[in-house]
Design a protein around this motif. Structure first.
Motif, mmCIF file in Angstrom:
data_model
loop_
_atom_site.group_PDB
_atom_site.id
_atom_site.type_symbol
_atom_site.label_atom_id
_atom_site.label_comp_id
_atom_site.label_asym_id
_atom_site.label_seq_id
_atom_site.Cartn_x
_atom_site.Cartn_y
_atom_site.Cartn_z
ATOM 1 N N PRO A 113 0.663 -1.134 0.082
ATOM 2 C CA PRO A 113 -0.032 -0.169 0.105
ATOM 3 C C PRO A 113 0.686 1.240 -0.104
ATOM 4 O O PRO A 113 1.942 1.189 0.520
ATOM 5 C CB PRO A 113 -0.766 -0.184 1.345
ATOM 6 C CG PRO A 113 -0.133 -1.051 2.026
ATOM 7 C CD PRO A 113 0.732 -2.167 1.174
ATOM 8 N N GLY A 169 0.112 -3.727 7.223
ATOM 9 C CA GLY A 169 -0.696 -2.884 6.235
ATOM 10 C C GLY A 169 -1.772 -3.836 5.519
ATOM 11 O O GLY A 169 -1.275 -4.750 5.172
ATOM 12 N N GLU A 170 -2.977 -3.423 5.413
ATOM 13 C CA GLU A 170 -3.948 -4.347 4.606
ATOM 14 C C GLU A 170 -3.576 -4.193 2.935
ATOM 15 O O GLU A 170 -3.334 -2.726 2.959
ATOM 16 C CB GLU A 170 -5.226 -3.872 4.652
ATOM 17 C CG GLU A 170 -6.437 -4.577 4.252
ATOM 18 C CD GLU A 170 -7.697 -4.037 4.536
ATOM 19 O OE1 GLU A 170 -7.718 -2.935 5.009
ATOM 20 O OE2 GLU A 170 -8.566 -4.670 4.264
ATOM 21 N N THR A 171 -3.531 -5.101 2.409
ATOM 22 C CA THR A 171 -3.371 -5.060 0.806
ATOM 23 C C THR A 171 -4.156 -5.963 0.171
ATOM 24 O O THR A 171 -4.782 -6.924 0.804
ATOM 25 C CB THR A 171 -2.144 -4.791 0.638
ATOM 26 O OG1 THR A 171 -1.898 -4.441 -0.936
ATOM 27 C CG2 THR A 171 -1.378 -6.199 0.780
ATOM 28 N N ILE A 172 -3.755 -6.126 -0.996
ATOM 29 C CA ILE A 172 -4.433 -7.508 -1.809
ATOM 30 C C ILE A 172 -3.296 -7.973 -2.428
ATOM 31 O O ILE A 172 -2.142 -7.092 -2.720
ATOM 32 C CB ILE A 172 -5.439 -6.903 -2.943
ATOM 33 C CG1 ILE A 172 -4.767 -5.795 -3.605
ATOM 34 C CG2 ILE A 172 -6.712 -6.680 -2.096
ATOM 35 C CD1 ILE A 172 -5.927 -5.443 -4.875
ATOM 36 N N GLY A 202 -5.886 -10.599 -6.318
ATOM 37 C CA GLY A 202 -6.814 -9.660 -5.955
ATOM 38 C C GLY A 202 -7.392 -10.134 -4.505
ATOM 39 O O GLY A 202 -8.458 -9.499 -4.225
ATOM 40 N N THR A 250 -7.455 -10.490 -0.448
ATOM 41 C CA THR A 250 -7.134 -9.712 0.765
ATOM 42 C C THR A 250 -5.729 -10.248 1.473
ATOM 43 O O THR A 250 -5.666 -11.367 1.485
ATOM 44 C CB THR A 250 -8.208 -9.631 1.739
ATOM 45 O OG1 THR A 250 -8.032 -8.459 2.637
ATOM 46 C CG2 THR A 250 -8.547 -10.774 2.451
#
Lengths: 367, 367, 367, 367
Positions: C104, C306-309, C313, C315
């Motif tokens: 991110p 950190g949140e991401t993909i 696609g 998570t």
């Protein structure tokens, strides 16, 4: 990506189609303080204007140029100079019958494939009419260069079909060009060529031509190795003129048959002993006259029927009525001078940018 | 102002002098996803590498190229590709004696006047050594174009001094070029030219050459009127090669003697009936083979003494010892192919920018 | 289209990825005769070099630059200057775990979509490592400008998170920057910010910064209306630096709240009475100091998850291990100076091209 | 060097002075086949046209645009589009009295020093009148982009002096801009600002403004690292607008106070969780809305006397009579949209050149 713009520092952008409302140009980068008015440009346009004599198209265009910006109280201000010529004599009906056919030897086929649409009226953008704006912009460059350096541009027709001349001929004289109906520097060749063209007109055919360019007074040091050599930019500038198929510098194609001991121009305390190089060494002007030649193909717009296809790919035949030059190379002469001026003007500014004014003062060595 | 950069969208910037630490190039704008490694480029460099046979300079350079960036896991990433070749065989002492003299026919005089300083070792930046990076960059373009369109580049020496050939000759065959020591497509001409060159080497002289280029598989629609015509950019690209003095497209200078009824290429449902135009109409590729010819002057670096001046302007004489080609046109062949590839690659990307991929799919019409 | 090239006349082309073999640059258009060696460039590189102190990444790079061309006998020759820095400390394994994830706040996602492929090692081309070459090229421009005009570049960190300063503060002094670990011109602010950064490192977080630029000694007349205004090119140059999100000239955003009677800088026989404009009027330098500010975002490479993909696609969560600066704005200081130098150098050459050396002599009016 | 040209592939060249015969533009590189007529462009010009209400200059200009070329049978042909607006209401006498004085805060002083001459009538080339051609060219780009991608451009005044708003405010709505006399998206702010402006007019003073831009529908992948980043070109485009002194992307200067854990936008399978980045990552569009803000300085043309010097350097006082906007930022709104459209159009063509049409199909991820 400047498809319709010439130059890096002296930039000329042209627009307009043969049968549109107007053609125009924007000249960006002209130094400020140059005295300029329409009267300085018009004479150059009048030289290439159609309808001058029986050997050029009967199309009548006033070709009167307007300066829309960049000049204030008679002097350039350093801001872009807008130039405009309104199209007055457009006979679009002349072209209606070729709307769906590709004229052989013309850009109809390639424009149609490239863009998917095309303005078929008189060739639209591909018409040599666009070169009027090159001449107008070139006139500004020529005025600056003659005032700053005394640079002079000489171009003339040295071959039409079987008739040709060269500087070695007894009747060869640049000053003859101005008064010659074929822009030919040799009266003897011109008279023979005129007879030839009269017959050609009866035949409804056209012919190619070779134009010679000589530029004197160019200071040493113009040209940017390695890609933007002066001769390379000159080659592009001249090849970009409609109908031009070949460009040579100095001895041109003859160098393929020469020996090194014969070709290289000796240097003497008084200057170069010869000019086989045509005024350019390593892509940089040597101070000698710049010599180039270009070949113009014969126009394909003739009244002799030609085999072609229509937009459906079916076989067809075409006769170009319209009004055309039997030898487009003739009116190409002022365009050749204009493009040479744009190249030299641009390179002078590039030279000044990197090396400053001082280098322009280098004495111009000539015999 | 990109004096050392070629192209608008496929941009090649070169640097380096003949006797500096290295020569290099940056290729910016290469589409991502192209499989690429040094092994794809090296063969092209080996073709122009010096020391291949008795007819090329004895200078020995490994000319092994390194890819410094822009390729990841065997594929281009869309970021600039850095290319480097280290100079290994520099005998600067060969040049010490000409430090203060201008070699006739070379760029010494013009560089000195333009820049005020010059790297006299082997001509510095003006040396043809720079063309190695053009060949390296051209190799990338050629790989892309053959994979994308099947475009093929053929170039060969068709004249050396008095010996010449043309596609009409019985022994003319492009496939012969690869195995010929003179990169000549005609064995008969090659043998005669080789005898001629042997004598020339004895004389310590050099000779010019003419190189013919044919590019097949070019889609219809490449080229940007009015200034960046495909043929105009080709003319600049080829004229920018060291020693080139003339460029022609299609019938070239012969068009000055042709009639319109003879020159224009008829269109038929099966394609064009001839190719006088050399594959370009209105500055845009027609789908026919692109045909061009260039003339290389004879190198001025010969062992026959030449008259010149020194940097004080005093008369002098010079003999170029160094190591040189008797006919620089021979090693110019891969450079001609490379420059043509750079021009077509750049125009393909420009075509795609304005008209999208679809227009590239237009069937390539050929007889 | 020069995505990896800066400038029109003083052109800088950079190449290289964070973890490739090397990074490099080609500087084209440098005037000849400038004394130059690696020793003139290295000190500038050392300023931005990683591993200088606890507040910059622990990555160790010698960052020693080599000049490969364009300099002969200690002086520039007017030919392109090739610069190279080999990458020595590449720990690619640091990045293997993020091969399939988009970090991110980074360019991973956009590069992947734009090019279809990406060099994930340290961000590849999107890494701030590329700015080392900007600093190297900028060093050449700064040397030329200080010798020619006495132009001086001052940049420093004036805000880090909640801690900031301005020229009105008692401890504000440009000379303090050189010795400050945060390149901060205010000792008081620097000490507070250092305490703040220590805590930030413990938290595994990062912070943004604001950098102020002042350039003195700039002659009147640099800048090309209407699009290539000096401030417009400065805005692009600074915004092109990794992590920069805002650029202001003179009073910047505060002008939205000002009245004309308050903003306009009065002219007096002794010069301007104030400098709300920041040294630029109508896009042209006024002779006053050029003042700009830029905002650097906090680096997204932190050890807080950190949140991401991922590339499928789906998570995911990510922790950037690698080695990173807690505040990238600090090492951005020499890059800001470098880009400003490239802009001014380029515009000086453009000014000289159109208006000649004489206009550079215009007295530089300052209070 | 394209001082008066914007763009690499979608190129806009403007010319013309405030009180010259006309202003114009050439749009080169527009894809063929776009339906286009004057009626598509005029509404955009009418928005920025002077004399719309009491808060804009009383100067009356029809500002009716003519298309001179590049369009045939209602569609663009791929050739350059010539645009022209004739100047009708020129009261040059308004300016005679400032012929020999430099208006403080204007470009008079810098133009005079740069070029040695200046067209003092209404500021000549430095007049904001030039931006009319940006709006005309931008209208073509906006039409193409909305038809191709559904890209929408929203700009509005979010601050005038002490009065401001932001998207978080209850009355903030983009659709309000079209009907608001101040092009303000917030009725509450607009009413307060109108009262403020009435008083300002009585005082004969002017005020600055802040304009916010939001562009939706931009595909992922536009922007060319490293120098021609989308945000860098946007910064230059916006800073090149007369009177603009600051540009920010996303959170702008606020990022200097943010932490990495707070700033980075998390990625989720449904898209980004926030947009602190303002739609650009690593200089490439992320598919989120592009968000930018610019600050316009207050016009210096006010009726309150200002201290200045004349061309002889002697102290003087000046009152600008002429007819001017109390807040130039208002009419700057359509110019901001136009410049953003030119940037995105240009980058879309650049993306297509390198990566082809396919990449444009990448789903546009948004929350």
């Amino acid at each position: 990506m400047a498809a319709n713009t010439w130059g890096e520092l002296f930039r000329v952008t042209t627009f307009g189609e043969s049968h549109g409302a107007a053609i125009g140009a924007v000249v960006d980068g002209c130094p400020p303080g140059l005295e300029l008015s329409e009267a300085d440009i018009q004479p150059f346009l009048d030289r290439r204007k159609p309808g001058q004599n029986r050997f050029t198209t009967a199309r009548r265009e006033a070709d009167s140029v307007k300066i829309l910006s960049g000049v204030f109280e008679g002097k350039t201000t350093g801001t872009p100079i807008g130039l405009l010529i309104e199209n007055t004599d457009q006979r679009s009906k002349d072209y209606g019958d070729i709307k769906d056919k590709f004229r052989p030897g013309h850009a109809d086929y390639t424009y149609a494939h490239k863009y998917g649409v095309r303005d078929y009226r008189g060739g639209g953008r591909s018409s040599a009419r666009e070169t009027a704006m090159r001449v107008a912009a070139g006139a500004i460059a020529q005025k600056y260069l003659v005032e700053k350096f005394g640079i002079k541009f000489h171009a003339g027709v040295v071959q039409i079909g079987p008739h040709c001349t060269d500087p070695g001929q007894p009747d060869f004289a640049w000053q003859h060009v101005a008064s010659d109906p074929l822009f030919c520097p040799d009266r003897t060749m011109s008279e023979a060529a005129q007879e030839y063209l009269k017959q050609l007109l009866k035949d409804g055919d056209s012919v190619g031509a070779r134009v010679r360019l000589e530029v004197t007074g160019v200071p040493v040091g113009l040209g940017e190795p390695v890609f933007d050599r002066l001769d390379a930019d000159l080659a592009k500038a001249l090849m970009s003129i409609n109908a031009v198929k070949a460009v040579s510098i100095g001895d041109g194609f003859a160098v393929a048959g020469q020996r090194g001991s014969e070709h290289r121009d000796a240097l003497t305390p008084k200057g170069f002993a010869s000019n086989h190089a045509g005024g350019v060494l390593g892509g940089i002007s040597s101070g000698q006259p710049i010599i180039a030649e270009v070949a113009f193909k014969p126009t394909s717009s003739i009244t002799i029927a030609g085999e072609t296809i229509d937009i459906r790919g079916e076989t067809s035949s075409i006769v170009t009525r319209g009004r055309h030059d039997p030898c487009v190379g003739i009116r190409g002469v002022p365009v050749v001078e204009a493009m040479a001026a744009l190249v030299i003007m641009d390179h002078w500014l590039r030279q000044r940018a990197q090396n400053g004014d001082v280098h322009a003062c280098v004495p111009n060595i000539e015999l």
